[in-house]
Design a protein around this motif. Structure first.
Motif, PDB file in Angstrom:
ATOM      1  N   PRO A  13     -33.012  81.148   4.753  1.00 12.15           N
ATOM      2  CA  PRO A  13     -32.762  80.622   3.398  1.00 12.15           C
ATOM      3  C   PRO A  13     -33.898  79.753   2.837  1.00 12.15           C
ATOM      4  N   THR A  15     -34.358  76.546   2.844  1.00 10.29           N
ATOM      5  CA  THR A  15     -33.942  75.304   2.180  1.00 10.29           C
ATOM      6  C   THR A  15     -34.293  74.070   2.997  1.00 10.29           C
ATOM      7  N   ASN A  16     -34.705  74.280   4.247  1.00 10.55           N
ATOM      8  CA  ASN A  16     -35.092  73.171   5.131  1.00 10.55           C
ATOM      9  C   ASN A  16     -34.018  72.089   5.215  1.00 10.55           C
ATOM     10  N   CYS A  17     -32.763  72.512   5.293  1.00 11.00           N
ATOM     11  CA  CYS A  17     -31.669  71.530   5.296  1.00 11.00           C
ATOM     12  C   CYS A  17     -31.550  70.799   6.637  1.00 11.00           C
ATOM     13  N   GLY A  18     -32.061  71.384   7.700  1.00 10.58           N
ATOM     14  CA  GLY A  18     -32.072  70.709   9.004  1.00 10.58           C
ATOM     15  C   GLY A  18     -30.794  70.828   9.813  1.00 10.58           C
ATOM     16  N   GLU A  19     -29.810  71.561   9.309  1.00 10.67           N
ATOM     17  CA  GLU A  19     -28.525  71.621  10.034  1.00 10.67           C
ATOM     18  C   GLU A  19     -28.608  72.378  11.363  1.00 10.67           C
ATOM     19  N   CYS A  20     -29.678  73.148  11.526  1.00 11.87           N
ATOM     20  CA  CYS A  20     -29.835  73.901  12.780  1.00 11.87           C
ATOM     21  C   CYS A  20     -30.417  73.038  13.892  1.00 11.87           C
ATOM     22  N   VAL A  22     -33.458  71.479  13.764  1.00 11.60           N
ATOM     23  CA  VAL A  22     -34.894  71.257  13.556  1.00 11.60           C
ATOM     24  C   VAL A  22     -35.112  71.046  12.052  1.00 11.60           C
ATOM     25  N   THR A  24     -37.163  72.158   9.700  1.00  8.66           N
ATOM     26  CA  THR A  24     -37.528  73.182   8.716  1.00  8.66           C
ATOM     27  C   THR A  24     -37.093  74.573   9.167  1.00  8.66           C
ATOM     28  N   CYS A  25     -36.973  75.460   8.175  1.00  4.96           N
ATOM     29  CA  CYS A  25     -36.622  76.847   8.484  1.00  4.96           C
ATOM     30  C   CYS A  25     -37.740  77.496   9.298  1.00  4.96           C
ATOM     31  N   PHE A  28     -37.358  76.588  12.877  1.00  7.27           N
ATOM     32  CA  PHE A  28     -36.216  77.329  13.430  1.00  7.27           C
ATOM     33  C   PHE A  28     -36.618  78.784  13.716  1.00  7.27           C
ATOM     34  N   TYR A  44     -26.319  79.341   7.276  1.00  6.48           N
ATOM     35  CA  TYR A  44     -26.575  79.863   5.927  1.00  6.48           C
ATOM     36  C   TYR A  44     -27.279  81.215   5.887  1.00  6.48           C
TER      37      TYR A  44
HETATM   38 FE1  SF4 Z   1     -31.107  74.912   7.260  1.00  2.00          FE
HETATM   39 FE2  SF4 Z   1     -32.117  75.497   9.650  1.00  2.00          FE
HETATM   40 FE3  SF4 Z   1     -30.795  77.354   8.273  1.00  2.00          FE
HETATM   41 FE4  SF4 Z   1     -33.189  76.536   7.432  1.00  2.00          FE
HETATM   42  S1  SF4 Z   1     -32.750  77.591   9.322  1.00  2.00           S
HETATM   43  S2  SF4 Z   1     -31.360  76.837   6.206  1.00  2.00           S
HETATM   44  S3  SF4 Z   1     -33.166  74.379   8.065  1.00  2.00           S
HETATM   45  S4  SF4 Z   1     -29.939  75.457   9.071  1.00  2.00           S
END
Ligand code: SF4
Length: 448
Positions: A13, A15-20, A22, A24-25, A28, A44
């Motif tokens: 995605p 979006t670099n939301c960090g929920e994973c 790390v 940034t995407c 990841f 996502y």
């Molecule tokens: Fe968010 Fe990580 Fe998914 Fe990127 S890879 S959208 S940072 S959860």
């Protein structure tokens, strides 16, 4: 071949939301490409991208489930060459060989003896998983009868060992409910064995004369739609066995070789002339990198060290083993029983609780969460400070269980007693021994 980190990144995605876990995407994506992350960690990813990423996100060594019941296990699923890089996930399964012409009474005796070989360590039950039943004379009836007996009368799961597909069919009919591992598909029988494993949905071991032969058999079987394979390079000489184990692991992890991306099986029972040497080879193969090892016999002296080594090798080095914070009753303590406190590092808990049990003085043992650190380390890290320990004693509810207000702290944490007294007005803080082996003596003297 899996996708590169950049190819994966394009499907994320961004979006670099960090929920994973790390920031940034891109990070990841890189982790995903190197097998250090799982796709499910990003909530996502679109369904379309998920489909495209399925192969890239699949573990480089396929986890293969074998067996049913309490001794079912998974083998494979590893993502690193060296344990300290992350962790090893699925412990090497341990099997014992039994021949198909073994009479029922002898088999019965063996199963009972092997079943008794179970050990409690740090709250875990350590035990072997498998009996490898080897066809020695092509007698399908005898093979099936032995398979049925092992499957129905013991907890053990099975490896059915024969290259004769008719004998294998009879064995499978007798114990399919135990989800046995079929050993083995070879160049000569690959079509029949592959078809049987596919029809019954069972894992299949593949044996060749060398790694090149393994690749061609593995490709053929995956082409037939089989996914759950276990590899045997055919080597039985110790140096070659080790080289093959390392080569297969490296090819799967470093070269993303899908043909070799499966767990392995090795046979210490065919590598040595006595159980001592077998055990030595078994120890080597648990460390590097067998998914299953087969021994000629189980004895306490051979099995216990292997199970203990396995426990150590497959424990996550970044996460200490812990027990849950709380109040533990040892014996049947009452309102006058002594109260001790220590940290939640498993080994600390089991040593301290074992010594208290050995003293035969019923006691209350308070276990405080120090993120799995031992007393000395937790104290040095400020996680076993007088304030923190005092606050825990207050909130854990031990005051409702005892009439007295005395608590024994570990000798190594003697310096926290002053702060504890301030935090726990009215409590007497007793300094226990530094060495857990002195706890029984300490409790007995206190009890006089
Ligand atoms: Fe968010 Fe990580 Fe998914 Fe990127 S890879 S959208 S940072 S959860």
């Amino acid at each position: 071949m899996g996708l590169t980190g950049i190819q994966i990144f394009k499907l994320l995605p961004k979006t670099n939301c960090g929920e994973c876990g790390v920031p940034t995407c891109l990070a990841f994506a890189m982790n995903l490409a190197s097998g250090k992350a799982e796709l499910d960690a990003c909530p996502y990813v679109s369904d379309e991208a998920r489909e495209q990423l399925a192969e890239a996100s699949a573990p480089p060594i396929r986890p293969v489930a074998v067996g049913a019941g309490v001794r079912a296990f998974k083998t494979g699923g590893e993502t690193v060459l060296f344990r300290h890089e992350k962790t090893f996930y699925n412990p090497t399964a341990v099997a014992v060989l039994v021949l198909s012409d073994t009479d029922a009474t002898t088999l019965d005796t063996k199963l009972k003896a092997w079943n008794a070989l179970q050990y409690e360590r740090v709250g875990l039950n350590l035990r072997p998983e498998l009996v490898a039943l080897k066809d020695v004379n092509g007698d399908a009836g005898a093979f099936a009868a032995a398979a049925k007996k092992i499957a129905e009368e013991s907890e053990f799961n099975l490896i059915l060992m024969t290259e004769n597909s008719d004998v294998m069919k009879a064995g499978v009919e007798a114990c399919a409910f135990k989800k046995p591992l079929l050993y083995a598909a070879t160049a000569e029988n690959v079509d029949a064995m592959g078809a049987l494993a596919k029809e019954k949905g069972l894992p299949l071991a593949v044996r060749a004369d060398n790694i090149d032969g393994l690749i061609s058999l593995s490709d053929k079987l995956t082409g037939m739609g089989l996914k759950d394979l276990v590899l045997d390079s055919g080597a039985r000489e110790s140096k070659q066995v080790l080289q093959d184990q390392v080569a297969i692991r490296r090819a799967a992890l470093k070269a993303a070789n899908r043909s070799l991306g499966f767990p392995t099986i090795a046979f210490p029972c065919e590598m040595a002339g006595n159980l001592h040497m077998e055990t030595l080879f078994g120890a080597l193969l648990i460390a590097k990198y067998a998914g299953i090892i087969v021994l000629s016999d189980f004895t306490g002296a051979s099995l216990f060290p292997l199970l203990l080594e396995r426990l150590n090798i497959f424990t996550d080095p970044q996460r200490p083993m812990t027990v849950t914070q709380g109040i533990y009753e040892i014996g049947s303590p009452d309102e006058n029983s002594p109260v001790l406190i220590t940290t939640n590092f498993s080994l600390t808990y089991f040593i301290v609780s074992g010594e208290i049990e050995g003293s035969r003085i019923p006691s209350w043992l308070l276990i405080m969460d120090t993120e799995g650190l031992s007393v000395m380390t937790a104290w040095a890290a400020g996680k076993f400070s007088g304030d923190a320990v005092g606050a825990f004693v207050k909130k854990c509810g031990i005051a409702d269980k005892v009439k007295h207000k005395k608590i024994i702290i570990p000798g190594y944490a003697a310096s926290i007693s002053g702060d504890m007294e301030e935090e726990l007005p009215g409590w007497e803080i007793l300094i226990g021994p530094r060495d857990a082996s002195l706890i029984p003596k300490f409790l007995k003297e206190m009890n006089k």
